[in-house]
Design a protein around this motif. Structure first.
Motif, mmCIF file in Angstrom:
data_model
loop_
_atom_site.group_PDB
_atom_site.id
_atom_site.type_symbol
_atom_site.label_atom_id
_atom_site.label_comp_id
_atom_site.label_asym_id
_atom_site.label_seq_id
_atom_site.Cartn_x
_atom_site.Cartn_y
_atom_site.Cartn_z
ATOM 1 N N LYS B 9 0.661 -1.117 0.136
ATOM 2 C CA LYS B 9 -0.025 0.114 0.070
ATOM 3 C C LYS B 9 0.905 1.200 0.159
ATOM 4 O O LYS B 9 0.315 2.421 -0.711
ATOM 5 N N PHE B 10 2.121 1.144 0.639
ATOM 6 C CA PHE B 10 3.036 2.428 0.747
ATOM 7 C C PHE B 10 4.421 1.955 0.386
ATOM 8 O O PHE B 10 4.778 0.749 0.975
ATOM 9 N N GLN B 11 5.376 2.506 -0.136
ATOM 10 C CA GLN B 11 6.647 2.316 -0.379
ATOM 11 C C GLN B 11 7.397 3.616 -0.604
ATOM 12 O O GLN B 11 6.822 4.469 -1.326
ATOM 13 N N THR B 86 7.319 9.414 -8.463
ATOM 14 C CA THR B 86 6.726 9.457 -7.355
ATOM 15 C C THR B 86 5.082 9.650 -7.627
ATOM 16 O O THR B 86 4.664 10.705 -8.344
ATOM 17 N N SER B 87 4.067 8.875 -7.293
ATOM 18 C CA SER B 87 2.781 8.965 -7.583
ATOM 19 C C SER B 87 2.077 7.969 -6.842
ATOM 20 O O SER B 87 2.593 7.145 -5.991
ATOM 21 N N THR B 111 -1.209 2.036 -4.788
ATOM 22 C CA THR B 111 0.034 1.789 -3.891
ATOM 23 C C THR B 111 0.682 3.252 -4.116
ATOM 24 O O THR B 111 0.684 3.758 -5.150
ATOM 25 N N ARG B 112 0.914 3.785 -2.806
ATOM 26 C CA ARG B 112 1.519 5.433 -2.702
ATOM 27 C C ARG B 112 2.671 4.937 -2.693
ATOM 28 O O ARG B 112 3.457 4.561 -1.992
ATOM 29 N N LEU B 113 3.600 5.628 -3.843
ATOM 30 C CA LEU B 113 5.017 5.589 -3.922
ATOM 31 C C LEU B 113 5.765 6.793 -3.842
ATOM 32 O O LEU B 113 5.404 7.559 -4.628
ATOM 33 N N SER B 114 6.807 6.957 -3.131
ATOM 34 C CA SER B 114 7.719 8.178 -2.955
ATOM 35 C C SER B 114 8.987 7.644 -3.223
ATOM 36 O O SER B 114 9.336 6.757 -2.481
#
Lengths: 114, 116
Positions: B9-11, B86-87, B111-114
């Protein structure tokens, strides 16, 4: 080149009143249009759609209108409820062998106040 | 019925790292796709697939690879992450019949990717 545009970033409406969300498109090949609703931290969920052979489609409180000559569609929500507060995305696709790939607008944040 | 499941979900990644975003659906849908959502730009199509072994590019494919070895899974790979990637990434699927665009796509929760 934004082929689907939602020019209002946000809309604020009182509970019980009508919400009208607008969408414009430039590609005359689009023949199917959809509205998706998105809550924070969730994926978009399908709301209602319309084929280019129609000019209106209703589903309960939700009605979508299509004006092909103006390349414009709108989503009407009557009556608006606080639970309708979300981001609304307009999307369009071309049929045939394009497999219905969706082109999305930028989204409109709807806030319905109690 | 799980629908479309995305992991993680996050990375958070560093520039240059690689990773794979996972997407699985249990609806036996032929069509699967990846979108990215950026502020003020809506969702943009990255890659899509119409069945196992068949993939094609969408609107913004650069920097991403996909494969479709099974009907259920459609992973998205970033080979060398860049800050521009990032998106929030969404996977979607739909039933497919040739020429039938009237089936809505079902989306995962993203999936929130930074990328730093």
């Amino acid at each position: 080149d934004q082929q689907v545009k939602q020019n209002s970033p946000s809309l604020s409406v009182q509970e019980g009143r009508i919400s009208i969300l607008n969408c414009d498109y430039t590609n005359s090949m689009f023949d199917y249009f959809l509205w998706y609703k998105k809550y924070p931290a969730e994926g978009p969920t399908f709301l209602i759609s319309i084929s280019s052979i129609k000019d209106k489609n209703e589903d309960g409180r939700f009605t979508v209108f299509l004006n092909k000559s103006a390349k414009h569609l709108s989503l009407h929500i009557v009556p608006s409820q606080p639970g309708d507060s979300a981001v609304y995305f307009c999307a369009a696709s071309v049929g045939g062998t394009s497999y219905g790939k969706l082109t999305f607008g930028q989204g409109t944040i709807l806030t319905v106040h109690p | 019925n799980a629908g479309v499941t995305q992991t993680p979900k996050f990375q958070v990644l560093k520039t240059g790292q690689s990773m794979t975003l996972q997407c699985a659906q249990d609806m036996n849908h032929e069509y699967m796709s990846w979108y990215r959502q950026d502020p003020g730009m809506g969702l943009r199509l990255i890659h899509y697939s119409v069945g196992a072994g068949i993939t094609d590019q969408g609107e913004v494919p650069n920097g991403y690879n996909v494969s479709r070895s099974t009907t259920e899974d459609f992973p998205l790979r970033l080979l060398s992450a860049a800050p521009s990637q990032t998106s929030v990434y969404f996977c979607a699927s739909r039933r497919l019949r040739t020429g039938d665009s009237n089936q809505p796509q079902h989306f995962g929760d993203g999936t929130r990717l930074s990328i730093l």
